[in-house]
Design a protein around this motif. Structure first.
Motif, PDB file in Angstrom:
ATOM      1  N   UNK A  37       0.841  -1.190   0.000  1.00  0.00           N
ATOM      2  CA  UNK A  37       0.000   0.000   0.000  1.00  0.00           C
ATOM      3  C   UNK A  37       0.881   1.246   0.000  1.00  0.00           C
ATOM      4  N   UNK A  38       0.599   2.157  -0.897  1.00  0.00           N
ATOM      5  CA  UNK A  38       1.307   3.432  -0.963  1.00  0.00           C
ATOM      6  C   UNK A  38       0.913   4.279   0.240  1.00  0.00           C
ATOM      7  N   UNK A  39       1.910   4.817   0.964  1.00  0.00           N
ATOM      8  CA  UNK A  39       1.652   5.663   2.125  1.00  0.00           C
ATOM      9  C   UNK A  39       1.915   7.140   1.840  1.00  0.00           C
ATOM     10  N   UNK A  40       3.079   7.435   1.273  1.00  0.00           N
ATOM     11  CA  UNK A  40       3.443   8.842   1.076  1.00  0.00           C
ATOM     12  C   UNK A  40       4.602   8.961   0.099  1.00  0.00           C
ATOM     13  N   UNK A  41       4.692  10.126  -0.494  1.00  0.00           N
ATOM     14  CA  UNK A  41       5.781  10.459  -1.411  1.00  0.00           C
ATOM     15  C   UNK A  41       6.326  11.805  -0.971  1.00  0.00           C
ATOM     16  N   UNK A  42       7.660  11.961  -1.052  1.00  0.00           N
ATOM     17  CA  UNK A  42       8.269  13.194  -0.582  1.00  0.00           C
ATOM     18  C   UNK A  42       9.601  13.397  -1.294  1.00  0.00           C
ATOM     19  N   UNK A  43      10.300  14.401  -0.855  1.00  0.00           N
ATOM     20  CA  UNK A  43      11.624  14.724  -1.384  1.00  0.00           C
ATOM     21  C   UNK A  43      12.563  14.894  -0.211  1.00  0.00           C
ATOM     22  N   UNK A  44      13.735  14.228  -0.251  1.00  0.00           N
ATOM     23  CA  UNK A  44      14.776  14.417   0.751  1.00  0.00           C
ATOM     24  C   UNK A  44      15.870  15.257   0.115  1.00  0.00           C
ATOM     25  N   UNK A  45      15.763  16.578   0.271  1.00  0.00           N
ATOM     26  CA  UNK A  45      16.759  17.470  -0.326  1.00  0.00           C
ATOM     27  C   UNK A  45      18.160  17.216   0.214  1.00  0.00           C
ATOM     28  N   UNK A  46      18.265  16.796   1.470  1.00  0.00           N
ATOM     29  CA  UNK A  46      19.577  16.580   2.085  1.00  0.00           C
ATOM     30  C   UNK A  46      20.392  15.508   1.362  1.00  0.00           C
ATOM     31  N   UNK A  47      19.713  14.546   0.754  1.00  0.00           N
ATOM     32  CA  UNK A  47      20.428  13.496   0.021  1.00  0.00           C
ATOM     33  C   UNK A  47      20.122  13.536  -1.478  1.00  0.00           C
ATOM     34  N   UNK A  48      19.343  14.508  -1.914  1.00  0.00           N
ATOM     35  CA  UNK A  48      19.049  14.655  -3.328  1.00  0.00           C
ATOM     36  C   UNK A  48      18.246  13.517  -3.914  1.00  0.00           C
ATOM     37  N   UNK A  67      18.796  11.537  -7.688  1.00  0.00           N
ATOM     38  CA  UNK A  67      18.884  12.265  -8.960  1.00  0.00           C
ATOM     39  C   UNK A  67      20.036  11.768  -9.811  1.00  0.00           C
ATOM     40  N   UNK A  68      21.100  11.277  -9.166  1.00  0.00           N
ATOM     41  CA  UNK A  68      22.282  10.834  -9.896  1.00  0.00           C
ATOM     42  C   UNK A  68      22.599   9.365  -9.620  1.00  0.00           C
ATOM     43  N   UNK A  69      21.567   8.531  -9.558  1.00  0.00           N
ATOM     44  CA  UNK A  69      21.742   7.118  -9.253  1.00  0.00           C
ATOM     45  C   UNK A  69      22.624   6.407 -10.272  1.00  0.00           C
ATOM     46  N   UNK A  70      23.403   5.454  -9.782  1.00  0.00           N
ATOM     47  CA  UNK A  70      24.259   4.643 -10.641  1.00  0.00           C
ATOM     48  C   UNK A  70      24.014   3.165 -10.356  1.00  0.00           C
ATOM     49  N   UNK A  71      24.309   2.340 -11.315  1.00  0.00           N
ATOM     50  CA  UNK A  71      24.220   0.887 -11.127  1.00  0.00           C
ATOM     51  C   UNK A  71      25.617   0.336 -10.879  1.00  0.00           C
ATOM     52  N   UNK A  72      25.724  -0.554  -9.908  1.00  0.00           N
ATOM     53  CA  UNK A  72      26.958  -1.269  -9.625  1.00  0.00           C
ATOM     54  C   UNK A  72      26.652  -2.740  -9.909  1.00  0.00           C
TER      55      UNK A  72
END
Length: 147
Positions: A37-48, A67-72
């Motif tokens: 179940x979806x609860x909430x959506x937000x933005x964590x500016x501190x970690x982008x 915003x700048x996710x990478x795959x390892x």
């Protein structure tokens, strides 16, 4: 520190977090496959990162889209190589009827790593991947020492 091996503070698990490449696609995947179940959506500016919280039976799942996710590649390696990188390995769920759940995954077209593998302790496991390739292990308990 206490003498009986217990910490001197109370705690409980709040949530498990997974980084994803597409927040909306991941919300939809987790809802479709596990009924979260979806609860909430937000933005964590501190970690982008954008974040969403979902809830399942007895747990919360936090999805983070940086915003700048990478795959390892090593983090989503095929088993058994997946255990070599140090860090989190899989989200694990227990079910009562693994054969039925495995068939449901097949019917949904979920990516499967293995199906109904004998774990050697009387337990059996089906491993799948989410829409970003994260490993999820679903097992039916048998004689495992911790159930």
């Amino acid at each position: 520190m206490t003498t009986d091996g217990q910490p001197s503070f109370a705690y409980s698990l709040h949530n498990v977090t997974i980084s994803v490449s597409d927040l909306d696609a991941s919300i939809a995947w987790w809802h479709r496959v596990f009924g979260l179940t979806f609860l909430a959506k937000s933005r964590f500016d501190a970690i982008g990162a954008d974040v969403a919280f979902l809830e399942g039976p007895g747990f919360r799942l936090e999805l983070l889209q940086p915003a700048d996710g990478i795959r390892i590649p090593e983090l989503t390696a095929e088993p058994p190589a997946h255990v070599r990188p140090i860090g989190n390995k899989a989200l694990v769920f227990r079910v009562e009827d693994l054969a039925s759940v495995t068939q449901t995954f097949r019917d949904m077209g979920v990516t499967t790593v293995w199906e109904q593998m004998d774990l050697g302790d009387g337990s059996i496991s089906t491993a799948i991947r989410d829409n970003d390739g994260n490993l999820i292990n679903v097992f039916q308990e048998g004689a495992s020492p911790i159930g």
